[in-house]
Design a protein around this motif. Structure first.
Motif, PDB file in Angstrom:
ATOM      1  N   ALA A 228       0.839  -1.193   0.000  1.00  0.00           N
ATOM      2  CA  ALA A 228       0.000   0.000   0.000  1.00  0.00           C
ATOM      3  C   ALA A 228       0.880   1.251   0.000  1.00  0.00           C
ATOM      4  N   SER A 229       0.298   2.367  -0.408  1.00  0.00           N
ATOM      5  CA  SER A 229       1.010   3.641  -0.440  1.00  0.00           C
ATOM      6  C   SER A 229       0.126   4.737   0.124  1.00  0.00           C
ATOM      7  N   LEU A 230       0.768   5.795   0.607  1.00  0.00           N
ATOM      8  CA  LEU A 230       0.069   6.938   1.194  1.00  0.00           C
ATOM      9  C   LEU A 230       0.676   8.205   0.633  1.00  0.00           C
ATOM     10  N   THR A 231      -0.152   9.070   0.059  1.00  0.00           N
ATOM     11  CA  THR A 231       0.292  10.374  -0.413  1.00  0.00           C
ATOM     12  C   THR A 231      -0.501  11.448   0.317  1.00  0.00           C
ATOM     13  N   ALA A 232       0.188  12.490   0.739  1.00  0.00           N
ATOM     14  CA  ALA A 232      -0.458  13.563   1.498  1.00  0.00           C
ATOM     15  C   ALA A 232       0.088  14.900   1.050  1.00  0.00           C
ATOM     16  N   LEU A 233      -0.786  15.897   1.019  1.00  0.00           N
ATOM     17  CA  LEU A 233      -0.422  17.265   0.659  1.00  0.00           C
ATOM     18  C   LEU A 233      -0.827  18.175   1.801  1.00  0.00           C
ATOM     19  N   PHE A 234       0.126  18.959   2.299  1.00  0.00           N
ATOM     20  CA  PHE A 234      -0.116  19.872   3.401  1.00  0.00           C
ATOM     21  C   PHE A 234      -0.064  21.320   2.905  1.00  0.00           C
ATOM     22  N   ALA A 235      -0.823  22.196   3.594  1.00  0.00           N
ATOM     23  CA  ALA A 235      -0.972  23.600   3.215  1.00  0.00           C
ATOM     24  C   ALA A 235      -1.656  23.712   1.861  1.00  0.00           C
ATOM     25  N   ALA A 236      -2.745  22.956   1.706  1.00  0.00           N
ATOM     26  CA  ALA A 236      -3.458  22.936   0.430  1.00  0.00           C
ATOM     27  C   ALA A 236      -4.647  23.879   0.399  1.00  0.00           C
ATOM     28  N   GLY A 237      -4.922  24.604   1.457  1.00  0.00           N
ATOM     29  CA  GLY A 237      -6.083  25.490   1.474  1.00  0.00           C
ATOM     30  C   GLY A 237      -6.412  25.894   2.895  1.00  0.00           C
ATOM     31  N   ASP A 238      -7.670  26.194   3.141  1.00  0.00           N
ATOM     32  CA  ASP A 238      -8.126  26.535   4.481  1.00  0.00           C
ATOM     33  C   ASP A 238      -9.432  25.807   4.750  1.00  0.00           C
ATOM     34  N   THR A 239      -9.818  25.768   6.002  1.00  0.00           N
ATOM     35  CA  THR A 239     -11.005  25.021   6.400  1.00  0.00           C
ATOM     36  C   THR A 239     -12.276  25.848   6.350  1.00  0.00           C
ATOM     37  N   TRP A 240     -12.177  27.124   6.024  1.00  0.00           N
ATOM     38  CA  TRP A 240     -13.367  27.971   6.013  1.00  0.00           C
ATOM     39  C   TRP A 240     -14.178  27.802   4.741  1.00  0.00           C
ATOM     40  N   ASN A 241     -13.501  27.638   3.616  1.00  0.00           N
ATOM     41  CA  ASN A 241     -14.237  27.526   2.354  1.00  0.00           C
ATOM     42  C   ASN A 241     -13.833  26.301   1.548  1.00  0.00           C
ATOM     43  N   ALA A 242     -13.193  25.308   2.185  1.00  0.00           N
ATOM     44  CA  ALA A 242     -12.785  24.083   1.506  1.00  0.00           C
ATOM     45  C   ALA A 242     -13.074  22.896   2.411  1.00  0.00           C
ATOM     46  N   PRO A 243     -13.508  21.765   1.851  1.00  0.00           N
ATOM     47  CA  PRO A 243     -13.819  20.582   2.668  1.00  0.00           C
ATOM     48  C   PRO A 243     -12.560  19.834   3.087  1.00  0.00           C
ATOM     49  N   LEU A 244     -11.749  20.469   3.912  1.00  0.00           N
ATOM     50  CA  LEU A 244     -10.508  19.861   4.388  1.00  0.00           C
ATOM     51  C   LEU A 244     -10.598  19.614   5.891  1.00  0.00           C
ATOM     52  N   PRO A 245      -9.969  18.538   6.376  1.00  0.00           N
ATOM     53  CA  PRO A 245      -9.138  17.587   5.635  1.00  0.00           C
ATOM     54  C   PRO A 245      -9.951  16.682   4.714  1.00  0.00           C
ATOM     55  N   ARG A 246      -9.334  16.294   3.617  1.00  0.00           N
ATOM     56  CA  ARG A 246      -9.946  15.380   2.660  1.00  0.00           C
ATOM     57  C   ARG A 246      -9.111  14.114   2.595  1.00  0.00           C
ATOM     58  N   VAL A 247      -9.730  12.972   2.830  1.00  0.00           N
ATOM     59  CA  VAL A 247      -9.042  11.680   2.855  1.00  0.00           C
ATOM     60  C   VAL A 247      -9.757  10.741   1.897  1.00  0.00           C
ATOM     61  N   GLU A 248      -9.009  10.179   0.975  1.00  0.00           N
ATOM     62  CA  GLU A 248      -9.539   9.188   0.024  1.00  0.00           C
ATOM     63  C   GLU A 248      -8.851   7.856   0.277  1.00  0.00           C
TER      64      GLU A 248
END
Length: 401
Positions: free
Chosen positions: A257-277
């Motif tokens: 298995a592999s895990l990819t993550a991106l940090f500092a991708a936006g803000d929580t006020w107008n984006a559905p973060l954190p997003r986990v797939e």
């Protein structure tokens, strides 16, 4: 219904907005929420008859101790105005400016420790294990609830394991992000084998990958690693930083298995973060957004969406964020003898997250892939590491052939 006497250490926003409201509100005596019944709560005409195993009672609230200057005694400071304000707001009778004084005077069953730079969990565990109140006939607390990372590094976690794994106190590490509404429902689907074995995880977080955000980073890694079976140990991590400050990571596991993550991708006020797939097999995957909304995608089938109602007064923010469910799970075992509860598994999971986090910082500085050595604080980690990985069984839930 027995009563659990609780002392809370800290006056942080988490204490004010999550811990204290849960302990004095309806969340503490509501049924456990595993993600299947978000709208079911105890009511006179409800279908679920539930009696909580224990009733929490906050008997003491104290602030963090003043930092000690080397070569000088620790200063004695009066109670802060914020401490007195919180005590009046949540009807706490006793307040203390120092945890040591609270442990000497108050007979407590459990202690809640908020995240703090002034008082490390290992220091409090050692203080509680020495039974400072025995000279006054006050028994030490039996349980210690920790919010945030238990240690700032893996080396400090090894030192923390000794006092924390004894009979006094029994350790409970809080994982609120795991128990957020969408994440606990996702774990329920994984346990039911809805998408098969996990093959890949992709995530985006709003905060930057920076040592100053260590508490948030630890919670993010703990959440992502919880979706991967414990037998699949992380082997290698590669981290890179973009010119605008965004950081990307790639983690490879022993089971493929592999895990990819991106940090500092936006803000929580107008984006559905954190997003986990979380991707499974045969084209099936699920997506968690903001810890609240969960979508399950299956080929040749309609997508299914789980989301708690937005205008339900019985769904508190603590329930959605995971603090309510974490504290309820903790209170459920406080009446039991601490002997059956073992902190080894929690310490192993903490060591797993800290190992990946430390290796990620090294890879980010060097720009090269960093191997993650198998490390742990108990024999359980060694057993998991040396255990032969078995091939996952074929999942016949969806046959696309």
């Amino acid at each position: 219904m027995p009563t659990i006497r609780i002392g809370v250490i800290g006056t942080t926003p988490t204490v004010e907005w999550a811990i204290l409201p849960v302990l004095i509100g309806a969340d503490a005596v509501s049924p456990p929420d595993t993600g299947a019944w978000w709208s079911r709560r105890p009511a006179p005409s409800g279908d679920i008859r539930y009696q909580a195993p224990a009733t929490p009672e906050i008997v003491a609230l104290c602030d963090f101790p003043e930092p000690k200057i080397k070569g000088k005694p620790r200063p004695q400071t009066p109670k802060s105005p914020r401490l007195e304000t919180l005590a009046r707001q949540f009807r706490v009778a006793a307040t203390y400016p120092d945890p040591l004084q609270m442990l000497r005077e108050q007979p407590l069953d459990a202690v809640f420790l908020a995240h703090s730079e002034e008082l490390r969990p290992a220091q409090l565990a050692a203080l509680m294990s020495r039974a400072p109140g025995m000279q006054n006939g006050v028994a030490p607390p039996r349980w210690l609830w920790i919010d945030g990372p238990p240690a700032p590094s893996l080396a400090d976690l090894n030192a923390f394991a000794a006092p924390a794994s004894g009979l006094c106190p029994a350790l409970w590490m809080s994982f609120p992000l795991r128990r957020a509404a969408a994440h606990r429902a996702a774990r329920r689907l994984l346990e039911r084998d809805e998408i098969g074995p996990v093959t890949a995880i992709q995530a985006r977080f709003a905060f930057p990958f920076d040592p100053s955000r260590f508490e948030l980073l630890y919670g993010a890694f703990d959440l992502l690693l919880s979706f991967v079976p414990a037998a699949q140990m992380p082997r290698e991590v590669l981290a890179a930083r973009h010119g605008d400050g965004a950081t990307s990571l790639l983690v490879r596991f022993a089971g493929g298995a592999s895990l990819t993550a991106l940090f500092a991708a936006g803000d929580t006020w107008n984006a559905p973060l954190p997003r986990v797939e979380v991707c499974g097999t045969q084209g099936r995957f699920l997506v968690c957004e903001s810890g609240r909304k969960l979508t399950l995608f299956i080929p040749r089938d309609g997508a299914r969406v789980w989301e708690p109602p937005g205008l339900a007064p019985h769904l508190s923010s603590a329930n959605l964020s995971g603090y309510g469910e974490d504290i309820k799970a903790f209170l459920a075992i406080c009446n039991e003898n601490p002997a059956p509860w073992s902190a080894e598994r929690a310490l192993d999971e903490a060591a797993r997250a800290l190992s990946v986090l430390e290796s990620s910082f090294v890879s980010l500085e060097s720009g090269l892939a960093q191997p993650i050595a198998p490390r742990g604080v108990s024999t359980a980690s060694e057993i998991l590491e040396t255990k032969t990985l078995e091939a996952p069984a074929n999942n016949l839930t969806l046959d696309l052939s």
